[in-house]
Design an enzyme around this catalytic site. Structure first.
Site, PDB file in Angstrom:
ATOM      1  N   SER A 166       0.839  -1.193   0.000  1.00 44.30           N
ATOM      2  CA  SER A 166       0.000   0.000   0.000  1.00 44.30           C
ATOM      3  C   SER A 166       0.881   1.253   0.000  1.00 44.30           C
ATOM      4  O   SER A 166       1.732   1.392  -0.874  1.00 44.30           O
ATOM      5  CB  SER A 166      -0.937  -0.064   1.211  1.00 44.30           C
ATOM      6  OG  SER A 166      -2.045   0.769   1.042  1.00 44.30           O
ATOM      7  N   ASP A 328      -8.373  -7.318  -4.424  1.00 45.85           N
ATOM      8  CA  ASP A 328      -8.062  -5.981  -3.910  1.00 45.85           C
ATOM      9  C   ASP A 328      -8.678  -4.952  -4.850  1.00 45.85           C
ATOM     10  O   ASP A 328      -8.131  -4.660  -5.907  1.00 45.85           O
ATOM     11  CB  ASP A 328      -6.542  -5.794  -3.826  1.00 45.85           C
ATOM     12  CG  ASP A 328      -6.140  -4.446  -3.238  1.00 45.85           C
ATOM     13  OD1 ASP A 328      -7.012  -3.571  -3.036  1.00 45.85           O
ATOM     14  OD2 ASP A 328      -4.933  -4.267  -2.980  1.00 45.85           O
ATOM     15  N   HIS A 361      -7.685  -5.729  -0.099  1.00 41.84           N
ATOM     16  CA  HIS A 361      -6.439  -4.996   0.130  1.00 41.84           C
ATOM     17  C   HIS A 361      -5.713  -5.503   1.379  1.00 41.84           C
ATOM     18  O   HIS A 361      -4.485  -5.446   1.461  1.00 41.84           O
ATOM     19  CB  HIS A 361      -6.756  -3.504   0.253  1.00 41.84           C
ATOM     20  CG  HIS A 361      -5.545  -2.629   0.262  1.00 41.84           C
ATOM     21  ND1 HIS A 361      -4.592  -2.663  -0.741  1.00 41.84           N
ATOM     22  CD2 HIS A 361      -5.107  -1.686   1.147  1.00 41.84           C
ATOM     23  CE1 HIS A 361      -3.629  -1.788  -0.466  1.00 41.84           C
ATOM     24  NE2 HIS A 361      -3.916  -1.189   0.667  1.00 41.84           N
TER      25      HIS A 361
END
Lengths: 390, 390
Positions: A166, A328, A361
């Site tokens: 991320s 995701d 995610h």
């Protein structure tokens, strides 16, 4: 970048657990300031970081691990007096992907955060009060610049790898772009080279949730009540985006809460109670202004700006392992595919893997088996390359 | 269900425009009350509705159109003194999918709403004040029950079709389940037979945004300032879920606002400004408590409850046209596919089409060409069946 070399590295406590050989350090820059991408100056700066394993004599086994936007430097093991294992404990330790018997792992908290590093809750040297919104805009480039000072201070010339998911993946990409000669490889996971309007939009409504809380008080709430309602709501929105439709269904279904109150818009479904719980837990450990600054740093991140993306990577000799997850939808695989294509076009040695997962995610924080299978041989080849280079 | 037949149908104004023959009506139940699914009573009830086209002598050409949760009865043409065309104007009119030269189209505002029908902003007969949170929980079944009274009052025995998207699609499904003999066909679009945890979760954070606004005041804000900040934020979150990643990218990219202010968490990207604008526009026309009640009605919707879904449809002779959109991630196609499978298992004459579109959940409000191609022949066959039945 100018600014003097770091002077202080302060050991503040031990970390124990599966990893055994770990220590927690607090790092401080000298009191002069660091120039930021915005043109403003920031200083003095401190960076909280932890290390796991031992740096070898050749200083060739150092790995930098970068956390997601709400993370901290506590990536593995257990801090003295604390119960929670680090956020990547399943990935860092003896025999694990980031094997503490072989590698020296550095986990650094980013600037702008609120967990030991300089951020909006830190004291502004100009007036002796917490910065609040007087804290300058910081970018992913600024975070990496501060980390580069840390790596300099540790006497490490070239990192074996920079890994992160991320926002941590953005930092890995930024390291590759800004310091291609200082990284032997990078492992950007579940990330993007620039935020899409949808990603910006989610961050924006989360920021609005915080700023709509009257307690937020334009960022000047330190020393009084905290904007818990707004920050909790921001986190609840975020949690929806971190999970997949499927993982939410598996976790909650349409089950009602066992302690459901009579109907008046109190939480009734388990998923509602969970979101409020996660929001309430989060406000105990995170600063609302840091939430604003770090989401903004992600939104402004655009590795290539006006250039084609492949030009950013041209000439880099570093190897790249790029990972995304099928479910995701916050950082969909097309972002990673665009990065992989640009790297290929630039002649970079990139391996891109889309991992099958239902965890959305969050996958990079919970699905360790496949990630370990990918990272272990990748690092073994990198360390072999490092040895051959000597 | 008991309750007396409707007594009053009041014409309140004309509607002009492409459709020509339209009129706006206001409908009121008698002052006694309607039993709700919760066991509570609601009354008196009014329902705002519009009609387009002419009812034929056999009363066999009546179509009920149901709006999404923030919609209203103004589906086509232009109201006297108002600029905006109805929300499905591209679908309703001479020669259009719902052809006003052939069909009599009824567009009804649902109860719980705030645009002419009884809802939380209506006067509570018990104390002469707006209901606020004293308004009872209403469900999709209650909405359909109120519509059924309206259809009775119009003297229509069997509807040619009930069509609607999103929450309107839930009503179409509920009509089929509750009154299989009163519908010749139904057209549920971009909808679900029950809300998933993710859909509940988004509704919940939107409700939290409203309830976190101090002006909301536990629902008792009528006559004073309105919870515009909370409602605007709720709508902004909703807008992200209505669009697709791709349609947001096409509309905004990473463009910055032309009137961007100096950095202090004001809107900078165009997408940020758009979300605030849409939120601000919405608060002018919608009641925050209705937002709470209607999203809750959707969350509680579960057509089958503890039964297998196919049992709900067993024995229905109605034809079904079921539509979903490839990029609709709020009501993903798997919801419609589950409905289609259950209908097939129940022997229902169902056609399911997944329409290619980049517009996300909004597609049913903007992509008219393909929907028209699907609906026209479907209705022609239905009206032919109706004629054959006579």
């Amino acid at each position: 970048m100018p600014s003097q070399p770091a002077r202080v590295i302060m050991y503040t406590g031990a970390i124990t657990g599966a990893t055994g050989k770990v220590g927690h350090f607090n790092f401080a820059f000298p009191p002069d300031s660091m120039p930021l991408e915005s043109g403003e100056q920031l200083g003095p700066i401190s960076i909280a970081f932890e290390t796991y394993g031992e740096l070898n004599a050749a200083k060739s086994n150092a790995i930098l691990v970068c956390h997601g936007f709400s993370g901290d430097s506590h990536a593995a093991g257990y801090k003295e007096g604390e119960k929670g294992a680090g956020w990547w404990d399943g990935m860092i330790g003896p025999g694990r992907a980031f094997d503490t018997d072989k590698y020296y792992i550095i986990s650094s908290n980013c600037i702008g955060s609120c967990v030991g590093s300089t951020g909006p809750a830190s004291i502004n040297p100009i007036n002796g009060k917490p910065y609040g919104l007087d804290f300058p805009l910081i970018t992913i480039r600024d975070m990496v610049e501060a980390q580069r000072h840390l790596i300099d201070a540790l006497g490490i010339g070239k990192l074996l790898t920079v890994a992160g998911g991320s926002m941590g993946g953005m930092q890995a990409l930024q390291w590759l772009a800004a310091y291609p000669a200082r990284v032997r490889s990078v492992i950007p996971i579940a990330t993007a080279a620039k935020h899409s309007p949808q990603q910006i939009a989610f961050n924006e409504v989360e920021r609005q949730a915080i700023m709509a809380d009257p307690v937020w008080n334009n960022g000047a709430y330190y020393g009084g009540a905290l904007p818990e309602s707004g920050l909790g709501l921001a986190r609840a929105i975020g949690h929806i985006t971190f999970m997949s439709d499927k993982s939410m269904d598996a976790k909650f279904g349409r089950d009602l809460k066992s302690d459901k109150e009579p109907f008046k818009f109190t939480p009734e479904f388990q998923v509602e109670g969970y979101l409020r719980y996660r929001g309430n837990e989060f406000v105990k450990r995170f600063d609302a202004n840091s939430y604003l600054y770090l989401t903004k740093a992600m939104d402004f991140f655009d590795l290539a700006r006006d250039k084609p993306l492949h030009e950013v990577f041209r000439g880099s000799g570093a190897r790249v392992l790029l990972v995304s997850y099928t479910s995701d939808w916050l950082y969909p695989s097309y972002h990673s595919q665009a990065i992989a294509r640009a790297m290929k076009a630039a002649g970079v040695d990139v391996t891109y893997i889309e991992v099958e997962s239902d965890y959305g995610h969050d996958a990079f924080l919970v699905e360790f088996a496949e990630l370990t299978r990918l990272i272990k041989p990748f690092l073994e080849k990198s360390i072999k390359n490092a040895a051959d280079a000597h």
